[in-house]
Design a protein around this motif. Structure first.
Motif, PDB file in Angstrom:
ATOM      1  N   PRO A  97       0.817  -1.228   0.000  1.00 30.97           N
ATOM      2  CA  PRO A  97       0.000   0.000   0.000  1.00 30.97           C
ATOM      3  C   PRO A  97       0.849   1.276   0.000  1.00 30.97           C
ATOM      4  O   PRO A  97       0.434   2.287  -0.540  1.00 30.97           O
ATOM      5  CB  PRO A  97      -0.822  -0.103   1.280  1.00 30.97           C
ATOM      6  N   GLU A  98       2.023   1.225   0.601  1.00 30.65           N
ATOM      7  CA  GLU A  98       2.864   2.426   0.682  1.00 30.65           C
ATOM      8  C   GLU A  98       3.727   2.646  -0.570  1.00 30.65           C
ATOM      9  O   GLU A  98       4.524   3.569  -0.617  1.00 30.65           O
ATOM     10  CB  GLU A  98       3.748   2.406   1.929  1.00 30.65           C
ATOM     11  N   THR A  99       3.575   1.827  -1.599  1.00 32.35           N
ATOM     12  CA  THR A  99       4.375   1.941  -2.811  1.00 32.35           C
ATOM     13  C   THR A  99       4.255   3.328  -3.442  1.00 32.35           C
ATOM     14  O   THR A  99       5.267   3.924  -3.825  1.00 32.35           O
ATOM     15  CB  THR A  99       3.987   0.859  -3.835  1.00 32.35           C
ATOM     16  N   ALA A 100       3.053   3.842  -3.557  1.00 33.38           N
ATOM     17  CA  ALA A 100       2.861   5.167  -4.169  1.00 33.38           C
ATOM     18  C   ALA A 100       3.606   6.234  -3.376  1.00 33.38           C
ATOM     19  O   ALA A 100       4.245   7.125  -3.963  1.00 33.38           O
ATOM     20  CB  ALA A 100       1.378   5.498  -4.260  1.00 33.38           C
ATOM     21  N   ALA A 101       3.565   6.137  -2.045  1.00 36.55           N
ATOM     22  CA  ALA A 101       4.265   7.124  -1.211  1.00 36.55           C
ATOM     23  C   ALA A 101       5.778   7.016  -1.390  1.00 36.55           C
ATOM     24  O   ALA A 101       6.480   8.028  -1.457  1.00 36.55           O
ATOM     25  CB  ALA A 101       3.884   6.934   0.254  1.00 36.55           C
ATOM     26  N   VAL A 102       6.284   5.790  -1.487  1.00 37.85           N
ATOM     27  CA  VAL A 102       7.720   5.589  -1.681  1.00 37.85           C
ATOM     28  C   VAL A 102       8.148   6.146  -3.035  1.00 37.85           C
ATOM     29  O   VAL A 102       9.160   6.857  -3.145  1.00 37.85           O
ATOM     30  CB  VAL A 102       8.105   4.097  -1.542  1.00 37.85           C
ATOM     31  N   LEU A 103       7.382   5.854  -4.075  1.00 33.91           N
ATOM     32  CA  LEU A 103       7.725   6.364  -5.408  1.00 33.91           C
ATOM     33  C   LEU A 103       7.657   7.891  -5.452  1.00 33.91           C
ATOM     34  O   LEU A 103       8.498   8.539  -6.085  1.00 33.91           O
ATOM     35  CB  LEU A 103       6.822   5.746  -6.467  1.00 33.91           C
ATOM     36  N   ASP A 104       6.680   8.471  -4.754  1.00 37.23           N
ATOM     37  CA  ASP A 104       6.601   9.925  -4.667  1.00 37.23           C
ATOM     38  C   ASP A 104       7.827  10.476  -3.944  1.00 37.23           C
ATOM     39  O   ASP A 104       8.411  11.479  -4.355  1.00 37.23           O
ATOM     40  CB  ASP A 104       5.318  10.340  -3.947  1.00 37.23           C
ATOM     41  N   PHE A 105       8.243   9.791  -2.863  1.00 39.33           N
ATOM     42  CA  PHE A 105       9.442  10.193  -2.126  1.00 39.33           C
ATOM     43  C   PHE A 105      10.678  10.121  -3.021  1.00 39.33           C
ATOM     44  O   PHE A 105      11.520  11.017  -3.000  1.00 39.33           O
ATOM     45  CB  PHE A 105       9.614   9.305  -0.889  1.00 39.33           C
ATOM     46  N   VAL A 106      10.784   9.067  -3.829  1.00 44.06           N
ATOM     47  CA  VAL A 106      11.917   8.916  -4.746  1.00 44.06           C
ATOM     48  C   VAL A 106      11.937  10.080  -5.734  1.00 44.06           C
ATOM     49  O   VAL A 106      12.985  10.694  -5.978  1.00 44.06           O
ATOM     50  CB  VAL A 106      11.851   7.560  -5.484  1.00 44.06           C
ATOM     51  N   ARG A 107      10.779  10.403  -6.322  1.00 44.63           N
ATOM     52  CA  ARG A 107      10.718  11.517  -7.279  1.00 44.63           C
ATOM     53  C   ARG A 107      11.129  12.836  -6.624  1.00 44.63           C
ATOM     54  O   ARG A 107      11.932  13.590  -7.167  1.00 44.63           O
ATOM     55  CB  ARG A 107       9.309  11.636  -7.851  1.00 44.63           C
ATOM     56  N   ARG A 108      10.591  13.113  -5.448  1.00 41.58           N
ATOM     57  CA  ARG A 108      10.930  14.362  -4.744  1.00 41.58           C
ATOM     58  C   ARG A 108      12.408  14.408  -4.370  1.00 41.58           C
ATOM     59  O   ARG A 108      13.055  15.447  -4.493  1.00 41.58           O
ATOM     60  CB  ARG A 108      10.061  14.525  -3.496  1.00 41.58           C
ATOM     61  N   THR A 109      12.941  13.275  -3.936  1.00 35.92           N
ATOM     62  CA  THR A 109      14.358  13.223  -3.566  1.00 35.92           C
ATOM     63  C   THR A 109      15.237  13.444  -4.781  1.00 35.92           C
ATOM     64  O   THR A 109      16.237  14.167  -4.711  1.00 35.92           O
ATOM     65  CB  THR A 109      14.684  11.875  -2.889  1.00 35.92           C
ATOM     66  N   ASN A 110      14.889  12.836  -5.907  1.00 35.68           N
ATOM     67  CA  ASN A 110      15.667  13.048  -7.128  1.00 35.68           C
ATOM     68  C   ASN A 110      15.630  14.510  -7.551  1.00 35.68           C
ATOM     69  O   ASN A 110      16.657  15.079  -7.933  1.00 35.68           O
ATOM     70  CB  ASN A 110      15.167  12.154  -8.265  1.00 35.68           C
ATOM     71  N   GLU A 111      14.461  15.138  -7.478  1.00 33.47           N
ATOM     72  CA  GLU A 111      14.353  16.559  -7.826  1.00 33.47           C
ATOM     73  C   GLU A 111      15.189  17.409  -6.885  1.00 33.47           C
ATOM     74  O   GLU A 111      15.897  18.320  -7.311  1.00 33.47           O
ATOM     75  CB  GLU A 111      12.887  16.998  -7.790  1.00 33.47           C
ATOM     76  N   ARG A 112      15.112  17.094  -5.601  1.00 36.41           N
ATOM     77  CA  ARG A 112      15.894  17.840  -4.606  1.00 36.41           C
ATOM     78  C   ARG A 112      17.392  17.642  -4.820  1.00 36.41           C
ATOM     79  O   ARG A 112      18.172  18.594  -4.757  1.00 36.41           O
ATOM     80  CB  ARG A 112      15.493  17.370  -3.212  1.00 36.41           C
ATOM     81  N   THR A 113      17.793  16.413  -5.092  1.00 34.21           N
ATOM     82  CA  THR A 113      19.202  16.121  -5.343  1.00 34.21           C
ATOM     83  C   THR A 113      19.688  16.858  -6.579  1.00 34.21           C
ATOM     84  O   THR A 113      20.765  17.465  -6.567  1.00 34.21           O
ATOM     85  CB  THR A 113      19.416  14.601  -5.497  1.00 34.21           C
TER      86      THR A 113
END
Length: 142
Positions: free
Chosen positions: A114-130
């Motif tokens: 169930p938390e997959t969408a949240a993890v993928l959103d976190f990955v996208r935000r982290t990549n943008e921030r990085t």
């Protein structure tokens, strides 16, 4: 860097010896920094002096042996950049761990957690921030 820890002779002009008077503390700091850069202490002093003089006078940009422009950084600035890169690497390690958890769950159950969408959103935000932080670091180096 040249062989044996000495600076490369790039100017083609003759060199003359110079004396530098240092306290024991100054000498110890220079020896540590030179060892980290795999240079002799005097090669380190000469390279750092030329780099600092070029930066202070706004003269031509120093060029490394591989031909790319060198950026004059003092030790504090270099440490700050290194700390920032280490922080980004830790952050990316956390992201990789989260993705591994999602993949492990999907592989073992055949379903996305169930938390997959949240993890993928976190990955996208982290990549943008990085990306933004790396671009900021690059701008500081120019």
């Amino acid at each position: 860097m040249s062989r044996g820890g000495y600076r490369a002779h790039t100017s083609g002009q003759p060199r003359r010896p110079r004396q530098v008077w240092l306290s024991e503390e100054e000498r110890a700091v220079i020896e540590r920094a030179a060892a980290q850069m795999e240079l002799t202490p005097m090669a380190f002093v000469a390279a750092a002096g030329v780099r600092a003089a070029k930066a202070a006078t706004g003269s031509e940009t120093a060029v490394t042996e591989k031909g790319s422009a060198a950026v004059p950084l003092d030790v504090a600035q270099a440490r700050e950049l290194l700390d920032e890169v280490r922080r980004l690497r830790r952050l990316m390690g956390n992201v990789a761990g989260n993705l591994n958890d999602v993949a492990r769950h999907a592989n073992s159950t055949g379903q996305l957690a169930p938390e997959t969408a949240a993890v993928l959103d976190f990955v996208r935000r982290t990549n943008e921030r990085t990306d933004a932080e790396l671009m900021g670091l690059l701008r500081r180096l120019r």
